[in-house]
Motif scaffolding. Sequence first.
Motif, PDB file in Angstrom:
ATOM      1  N   MET A  97      50.178  45.578  59.808  1.00  0.00           N
ATOM      2  CA  MET A  97      49.940  46.959  60.243  1.00  0.00           C
ATOM      3  C   MET A  97      49.034  47.688  59.262  1.00  0.00           C
ATOM      4  O   MET A  97      48.147  48.454  59.673  1.00  0.00           O
ATOM      5  CB  MET A  97      51.272  47.679  60.404  1.00  0.00           C
ATOM      6  CG  MET A  97      52.141  47.110  61.522  1.00  0.00           C
ATOM      7  SD  MET A  97      53.644  48.057  61.817  1.00  0.00           S
ATOM      8  CE  MET A  97      52.947  49.586  62.456  1.00  0.00           C
ATOM      9  N   SER A 102      44.966  49.113  60.038  1.00  0.00           N
ATOM     10  CA  SER A 102      44.534  50.500  59.894  1.00  0.00           C
ATOM     11  C   SER A 102      43.150  50.610  59.256  1.00  0.00           C
ATOM     12  O   SER A 102      42.553  51.687  59.269  1.00  0.00           O
ATOM     13  CB  SER A 102      45.548  51.281  59.047  1.00  0.00           C
ATOM     14  OG  SER A 102      45.547  50.815  57.704  1.00  0.00           O
ATOM     15  N   SER A 127      54.244  43.620  69.851  1.00  0.00           N
ATOM     16  CA  SER A 127      53.746  44.548  70.870  1.00  0.00           C
ATOM     17  C   SER A 127      54.291  45.950  70.634  1.00  0.00           C
ATOM     18  O   SER A 127      53.564  46.943  70.744  1.00  0.00           O
ATOM     19  CB  SER A 127      54.134  44.042  72.258  1.00  0.00           C
ATOM     20  OG  SER A 127      53.670  44.917  73.258  1.00  0.00           O
ATOM     21  N   ASP A 128      55.568  46.036  70.285  1.00  0.00           N
ATOM     22  CA  ASP A 128      56.160  47.348  70.003  1.00  0.00           C
ATOM     23  C   ASP A 128      55.498  48.006  68.802  1.00  0.00           C
ATOM     24  O   ASP A 128      55.471  49.239  68.691  1.00  0.00           O
ATOM     25  CB  ASP A 128      57.660  47.196  69.737  1.00  0.00           C
ATOM     26  CG  ASP A 128      58.441  46.832  70.996  1.00  0.00           C
ATOM     27  OD1 ASP A 128      57.881  46.993  72.101  1.00  0.00           O
ATOM     28  OD2 ASP A 128      59.594  46.376  70.873  1.00  0.00           O
ATOM     29  N   GLY A 160      52.413  47.980  68.248  1.00  0.00           N
ATOM     30  CA  GLY A 160      51.095  48.452  68.644  1.00  0.00           C
ATOM     31  C   GLY A 160      50.035  47.385  68.775  1.00  0.00           C
ATOM     32  O   GLY A 160      48.881  47.690  69.075  1.00  0.00           O
ATOM     33  N   THR A 189      43.938  42.746  69.471  1.00  0.00           N
ATOM     34  CA  THR A 189      44.976  43.449  68.754  1.00  0.00           C
ATOM     35  C   THR A 189      44.650  44.914  68.647  1.00  0.00           C
ATOM     36  O   THR A 189      43.736  45.420  69.285  1.00  0.00           O
ATOM     37  CB  THR A 189      45.091  42.904  67.329  1.00  0.00           C
ATOM     38  OG1 THR A 189      43.837  43.101  66.700  1.00  0.00           O
ATOM     39  CG2 THR A 189      45.409  41.436  67.304  1.00  0.00           C
ATOM     40  N   ARG A 190      45.381  45.548  67.766  1.00  0.00           N
ATOM     41  CA  ARG A 190      45.129  46.969  67.530  1.00  0.00           C
ATOM     42  C   ARG A 190      43.673  47.162  67.139  1.00  0.00           C
ATOM     43  O   ARG A 190      43.156  46.488  66.270  1.00  0.00           O
ATOM     44  CB  ARG A 190      46.022  47.469  66.392  1.00  0.00           C
ATOM     45  CG  ARG A 190      47.484  47.376  66.674  1.00  0.00           C
ATOM     46  CD  ARG A 190      48.291  47.406  65.407  1.00  0.00           C
ATOM     47  NE  ARG A 190      47.989  48.557  64.577  1.00  0.00           N
ATOM     48  CZ  ARG A 190      48.835  49.542  64.324  1.00  0.00           C
ATOM     49  NH1 ARG A 190      50.021  49.520  64.867  1.00  0.00           N
ATOM     50  NH2 ARG A 190      48.508  50.531  63.547  1.00  0.00           N
ATOM     51  N   LYS A 198      46.379  51.422  77.231  1.00  0.00           N
ATOM     52  CA  LYS A 198      46.457  51.785  75.828  1.00  0.00           C
ATOM     53  C   LYS A 198      47.905  51.898  75.392  1.00  0.00           C
ATOM     54  O   LYS A 198      48.793  52.251  76.160  1.00  0.00           O
ATOM     55  CB  LYS A 198      45.736  53.112  75.584  1.00  0.00           C
ATOM     56  CG  LYS A 198      44.234  53.005  75.827  1.00  0.00           C
ATOM     57  CD  LYS A 198      43.496  54.195  75.301  1.00  0.00           C
ATOM     58  CE  LYS A 198      41.994  54.022  75.461  1.00  0.00           C
ATOM     59  NZ  LYS A 198      41.224  55.092  74.820  1.00  0.00           N
ATOM     60  N   ALA A 199      48.134  51.614  74.111  1.00  0.00           N
ATOM     61  CA  ALA A 199      49.473  51.691  73.562  1.00  0.00           C
ATOM     62  C   ALA A 199      49.863  53.141  73.369  1.00  0.00           C
ATOM     63  O   ALA A 199      49.044  54.054  73.379  1.00  0.00           O
ATOM     64  CB  ALA A 199      49.540  50.945  72.231  1.00  0.00           C
ATOM     65  N   SER A 233      50.609  54.599  70.804  1.00  0.00           N
ATOM     66  CA  SER A 233      50.018  55.171  69.593  1.00  0.00           C
ATOM     67  C   SER A 233      48.661  55.783  69.852  1.00  0.00           C
ATOM     68  O   SER A 233      48.116  56.484  69.015  1.00  0.00           O
ATOM     69  CB  SER A 233      49.872  54.078  68.532  1.00  0.00           C
ATOM     70  OG  SER A 233      48.957  53.094  68.975  1.00  0.00           O
ATOM     71  N   ARG A 255      46.016  54.040  70.235  1.00  0.00           N
ATOM     72  CA  ARG A 255      45.008  53.021  69.930  1.00  0.00           C
ATOM     73  C   ARG A 255      44.885  52.070  71.097  1.00  0.00           C
ATOM     74  O   ARG A 255      45.852  51.737  71.761  1.00  0.00           O
ATOM     75  CB  ARG A 255      45.394  52.260  68.667  1.00  0.00           C
ATOM     76  CG  ARG A 255      45.317  53.095  67.399  1.00  0.00           C
ATOM     77  CD  ARG A 255      45.456  52.196  66.193  1.00  0.00           C
ATOM     78  NE  ARG A 255      45.313  52.958  64.955  1.00  0.00           N
ATOM     79  CZ  ARG A 255      46.331  53.429  64.273  1.00  0.00           C
ATOM     80  NH1 ARG A 255      47.555  53.208  64.718  1.00  0.00           N
ATOM     81  NH2 ARG A 255      46.130  54.097  63.159  1.00  0.00           N
ATOM     82  N   ASN A 263      44.787  48.822  73.104  1.00  0.00           N
ATOM     83  CA  ASN A 263      45.386  47.502  72.927  1.00  0.00           C
ATOM     84  C   ASN A 263      44.499  46.390  73.425  1.00  0.00           C
ATOM     85  O   ASN A 263      44.778  45.235  73.197  1.00  0.00           O
ATOM     86  CB  ASN A 263      46.723  47.411  73.685  1.00  0.00           C
ATOM     87  CG  ASN A 263      47.866  47.945  72.859  1.00  0.00           C
ATOM     88  OD1 ASN A 263      47.707  48.208  71.681  1.00  0.00           O
ATOM     89  ND2 ASN A 263      49.014  48.113  73.487  1.00  0.00           N
TER      90      ASN A 263
END
Length: 729
Positions: free
Chosen positions: A525, A529, A568-569, A571, A676-677, A704-705, A707, A709, A711
């Motif tokens: 994660m 970012s 997935s949860d 993001g 991915t993100r 989209k997720a 968040s 962002r 996906n």
Amino acid sequence: MRWDNLKATGGPGTGDPGQPRALPLALPGAVARTFDTPEFRGMTFYEVQAKSLINKVSGASRVPFQWTINPYRGCSHACVYCLTGDTAILMADGTSRPLAELRVGDEIAGTVRDGRLRRYTTTRVLAHWQTVKPAHRVTLADGTALVASGEHRFLTDRGWKHVTGARHGRSRRPHLTPANRLAGFGLLPPAPPVDAPAYRRGYLCGFVNGDGHATQVPSAVLARVHDYAAACGGLHALTNDSREYAGASVRDASAVLDWPEQPGRAWGLGFVAGLYDATGTLSGGLPRFDVVDKVVVDWLVECLERAGFATAADDPFDGFRPARDPARGDGSAAGLRTDRGDGNAAGFRTDRGDGEAAGVRVLGGPRERVRFGLLFAPARGVGVPAGELVRGDESLRVVSVEPLGVDVPMFDITTGTGDFIANGVVSHNCFARHTHTYLDLDAGHDFDSQVVVKVNAGEVLRRELSARSWSGAHLAMGTNVDVYQRAEGRYKLMREILTALRDRANPFSILTKGTLIMRDLDLLMEASSVTSVSLSMSVGFVDEHYWRAVEPGTPSPRRRLDAIRRLSDAGFAVGVLMAPILPGLTDTPESIDATVAALSAAGAASIVPLALHLRPGAREWYREWLLREHPELGPRYRELYGNGSYAPQSYQREIAARVRLAARRHGMNAGDFGSTRNVDDPRPTGSPRPTDSPRPTDSPRPAKAASGRENGPENGRPNGQESEQLTLL
């Protein structure tokens, strides 16, 4: 496996965990460890210091990524050793060399697939190592004998086969029987006595009588003339700088150059070699001599006949006609008079009226070309018959396979083609199967659990990422061996690697079937970012019966689904490589629907289906399991795969259609390459990400997720791992 960039680390008294033990000669000075815990029982870890970690993918590869990271090198069959050190290996220049004397980088002969056929080619030695194994002798009908380990494989008229095996039980595998014929040239002649005085005199006689000129021959030939002339007392050796007619420096040495009254074998071999170096060429892939002098022609044909070669003589009036054939047994030239009564060659003159010199050539095919080069050993070399079909005949039929009852030193090599020519037959080299993690062969009963661990991976990667020459290109992981295999639980190399990638904001991707990836969720994660992070999980089916049967050494499908759900949860848009899909077992509409439904429920963003791919090595292991557990499927697999590695395109399209329909029913994208993100690109405006490529127009973007962002895939294929599977599975 390649050990060149590795050196030893640790040692007794260093305080490292595990118990150090003796090492194979392939890893001098390194530390081998075993751990007395259930998950590592029977495994050996070779701890090494790596000089580099980032690997560049060969330009010949079909995969779309350029750079990979492999903190672990090799698993299972990386160290199956094969042949005794005196086994003759065919070199690229047409000579031979004992297996024990080969070195990394040497050019040798190999084969390459051409549809269902194979053709000869040249390749290089990538690795060379030694061990001690129980020995078996394989004897062929032509007298060829090979001493090999029971695990070694040779190419036969029925595919690759081990030296030993069984028809039933755990040792069941394809193995040599008297019904098999091997592929190759057959019995290779011994090298000539190139240092014998008679061979040297014959060589100089042939070279001079072939009108050898210093300006017409390669430096290797001149060097041999120089050495031989110096060794034959009373001769003034020709040097590379003289640029003069070679005969001028040696013609006065009648003791060397006169025709012998009773030529011996060594003189005859040297004479043919010297004459070929002076006037020889390859015509139609076979040796040809541009000689016109009657006496020289007669001596040449006689020497070739004694060596078992049939010849043909160019005729200035008729094109060409047969000369001597050793099979005639009448001692005379077939269709060629020794003279015309006037001392001149019968029908020979210096040209054929078209400016091309008359001459003599060897008849036959690739076998005669190889035998010529090995038997006479001209300095020019005749090379290998690249492009010619690999064949076998009754002379290469297996007569016997017998255990010798002793353990002997044996050697093996890794080559660019995956094979080599040993004692005249095609031999499979033994190396880490790049497919084993994706075909789950780590749980096979013949699995030799040995893993090389680059314990300084994080340190080396930091150094390479900070180098001014590094462009920040995308790095793919899990394309060779699984970076989250069980060894990672002890060595924890991936945490250092992910930290280095995060700190340098370098984009990367991971393909795994290991749930250990969840340990590093925090680092994934953090990295996502600041850069592009792509994650994919391999799940071929959810039936636990088949999981226990073919991949018991991996996390269960249930645990992998849980990992997809948690990623997935967090993001990430997790792509799934639905592989391998097993024909007749997990390819039914019901099985595919159940797998896709489970993946959809777990939150997978996309699916790429891949049918089972059976490369050599994996094919034998899987076939043994299939015929033992599901013999009724044997005909179906023979229909689909034959002797090849891939299922036909029609079957692959059928499977893809089933997965696509199931994905639509469950609201997923099939055939879309999962990403991915996505984060703001840290690169300067206008600079493409390393993973940019045209996006397929027929695949909608995932939602989209929460968040905010995106996906979905980032401009198409993020890392090419799915395409890697098309090649490596």
